[in-house]
Design a protein around this motif. Structure first.
Motif, short mmCIF file in Angstrom:
data_model
loop_
_atom_site.label_atom_id
_atom_site.label_comp_id
_atom_site.label_asym_id
_atom_site.label_seq_id
_atom_site.Cartn_x
_atom_site.Cartn_y
_atom_site.Cartn_z
N LYS A 126 55.53 46.46 54.42
CA LYS A 126 55.61 45.14 55.01
C LYS A 126 55.14 45.28 56.27
CE LYS A 126 59.26 42.27 54.53
NZ LYS A 126 60.80 41.49 55.16
N ILE A 127 54.20 44.20 56.50
CA ILE A 127 53.77 43.99 57.70
C ILE A 127 54.00 42.69 58.31
CG2 ILE A 127 51.67 44.30 59.61
CD1 ILE A 127 50.06 45.52 57.18
N ARG A 128 54.90 42.68 59.35
CA ARG A 128 55.54 41.38 59.66
C ARG A 128 54.56 40.41 60.12
NH1 ARG A 128 60.38 43.74 59.91
NH2 ARG A 128 60.03 45.48 61.16
N SER A 129 53.88 40.62 61.35
CA SER A 129 52.90 39.68 61.83
C SER A 129 51.50 40.33 61.98
CB SER A 129 53.45 39.16 63.00
OG SER A 129 52.56 38.61 64.02
N THR A 130 50.74 40.07 61.06
CA THR A 130 49.32 40.92 61.03
C THR A 130 48.60 40.69 62.12
OG1 THR A 130 48.68 39.35 59.43
CG2 THR A 130 49.22 40.96 58.57
N LYS A 131 47.83 41.69 62.77
CA LYS A 131 46.73 41.68 63.49
C LYS A 131 45.61 41.89 62.88
CE LYS A 131 48.87 44.90 66.18
NZ LYS A 131 50.25 44.79 65.60
N LEU A 132 44.37 41.45 63.66
CA LEU A 132 42.99 41.71 63.19
C LEU A 132 42.79 43.03 63.11
CD1 LEU A 132 40.99 39.41 65.56
CD2 LEU A 132 41.54 38.89 63.14
N GLU A 133 43.53 43.86 63.75
CA GLU A 133 43.30 45.51 63.61
C GLU A 133 43.85 46.23 62.69
OE1 GLU A 133 44.07 43.60 66.24
OE2 GLU A 133 45.53 44.93 67.52
N ASP A 134 44.86 45.25 61.60
CA ASP A 134 45.45 45.79 60.52
C ASP A 134 44.65 46.00 59.46
OD1 ASP A 134 48.57 44.26 61.63
OD2 ASP A 134 48.04 46.21 62.16
N SER A 135 43.32 45.18 59.68
CA SER A 135 42.53 45.20 58.54
C SER A 135 42.13 46.66 58.25
CB SER A 135 41.23 44.67 58.64
OG SER A 135 41.57 43.19 58.86
N ALA A 136 42.40 46.87 56.95
CA ALA A 136 42.25 48.50 56.55
C ALA A 136 42.43 48.57 54.91
CB ALA A 136 43.00 49.43 57.22
N MET A 137 42.02 49.62 54.24
CA MET A 137 42.49 50.13 53.08
C MET A 137 43.92 50.84 53.35
SD MET A 137 40.88 49.55 50.35
CE MET A 137 40.88 50.95 48.99
N TYR A 138 45.08 50.14 52.55
CA TYR A 138 46.34 50.98 52.51
C TYR A 138 46.60 51.69 51.09
CZ TYR A 138 47.02 48.42 56.82
OH TYR A 138 47.02 47.93 58.07
N PHE A 139 46.94 53.16 51.40
CA PHE A 139 46.99 53.93 50.34
C PHE A 139 48.44 54.28 50.28
CE2 PHE A 139 42.75 54.10 48.84
CZ PHE A 139 42.07 54.35 50.07
N CYS A 140 48.77 54.18 49.08
CA CYS A 140 50.38 54.68 48.73
C CYS A 140 50.14 56.16 47.94
CB CYS A 140 50.98 53.75 47.79
SG CYS A 140 52.54 54.50 47.02
N ALA A 141 50.99 57.04 48.44
CA ALA A 141 50.99 58.27 47.54
C ALA A 141 52.53 58.68 47.38
CB ALA A 141 50.33 59.21 48.39
N SER A 142 52.40 59.43 46.11
CA SER A 142 53.72 60.01 45.74
C SER A 142 53.49 61.44 45.38
CB SER A 142 54.53 59.33 44.83
OG SER A 142 53.80 59.44 43.31
#
Lengths: 114, 113
Positions: free
Chosen positions: A78-94
């Motif tokens: 969860k990102i509570r209050s997004t910022k412009l610089e949060d723009s990205a690909m987010y990868f989950c790994a296990s």
């Protein structure tokens, strides 16, 4: 073959809004991770999670970020209050066995903050 | 911060040529993983090397871990257009409790028919 899945594949949000990125790790895995990759940059570690608690977090993972494993299958970022610089690909790994074991990556969620 | 430097950043070759991609660091890693990433997708593991001096082969791909576990190389023999992609190395430090990976920037390989 088991795989890590992530939803949504794409998310567009307004600056200041909350977003929740979801991941379903491989079913018998116990160690979970989030990484991000800003366009054109390297993949960066955000956080690792084991036994229902954060094991390690990077300097990127500030108070705006949180992770949760709400049930036996999902792992969320969860990102509570997004910022412009949060723009990205987010990868989950296990991973099944902790350090030294292979981390299997999901296909990613592309987050765009406007 | 544990930095992994990959070189070259871009590599464009003809089908049938051989190539080597390098991954270097001043830090010691307990293991090093090579991934391949396609545009818009997550990294897909190719191999993990653990022991200093270890050599692993995956068909036409040969991976080597340096004796001091600070560097690694990926050699591709007789490259094919299907080898085109972004090759990433990622190191793991045993000092990290849960296997945090440090990634290099990657080598973008293009193989022309």
């Amino acid at each position: 073959e088991p795989e890590v899945t992530q939803t949504p594949s794409h998310q567009v949000t307004q600056m200041g809004q909350e977003v929740i990125l979801r991941c379903v790790p491989i079913s018998n895995h116990l160690y979970f991770y989030w990484y991000r990759q800003i366009l054109g940059q390297k993949v960066e570690f955000l956080v690792s999670f084991y036994n229902n608690e954060i094991s390690e977090k990077s300097e990127i993972f500030d108070d705006q970020f949180s992770v949760e494993r709400p049930d036996g299958s999902n792992f969320t970022l969860k990102i509570r209050s997004t910022k412009l610089e949060d723009s990205a690909m987010y990868f989950c790994a296990s991973c099944g066995g902790g350090p030294g074991e292979t981390q299997y990556f999901g296909p990613g969620t592309r987050l765009l903050v406007l | 911060t544990q930095l992994l430097e990959q070189s070259p950043q871009f590599l464009s070759i003809q089908e049938g040529e051989n190539l080597t991609v390098y991954c270097n660091s001043s830090s010691v890693f307990s293991s090093l993983q090579w991934y391949r990433q396609e545009p818009g997708e997550g990294p897909v593991l190719l191999v993990t090397v653990v022991t200093g001096g270890e050599v692993k082969k995956l068909k036409r791909l040969t991976f080597q871990f340096g004796d001091a576990r600070k560097d690694s190389s990926l050699h591709i023999t007789a490259a094919q257009p299907g080898d085109t992609g972004l090759y990433l190395c990622a190191g793991e430090n045993r000092g990290s409790t849960l296997g945090r990976l440090y990634f290099g920037r990657g080598t973008q390989l293009t193989v022309w028919p």
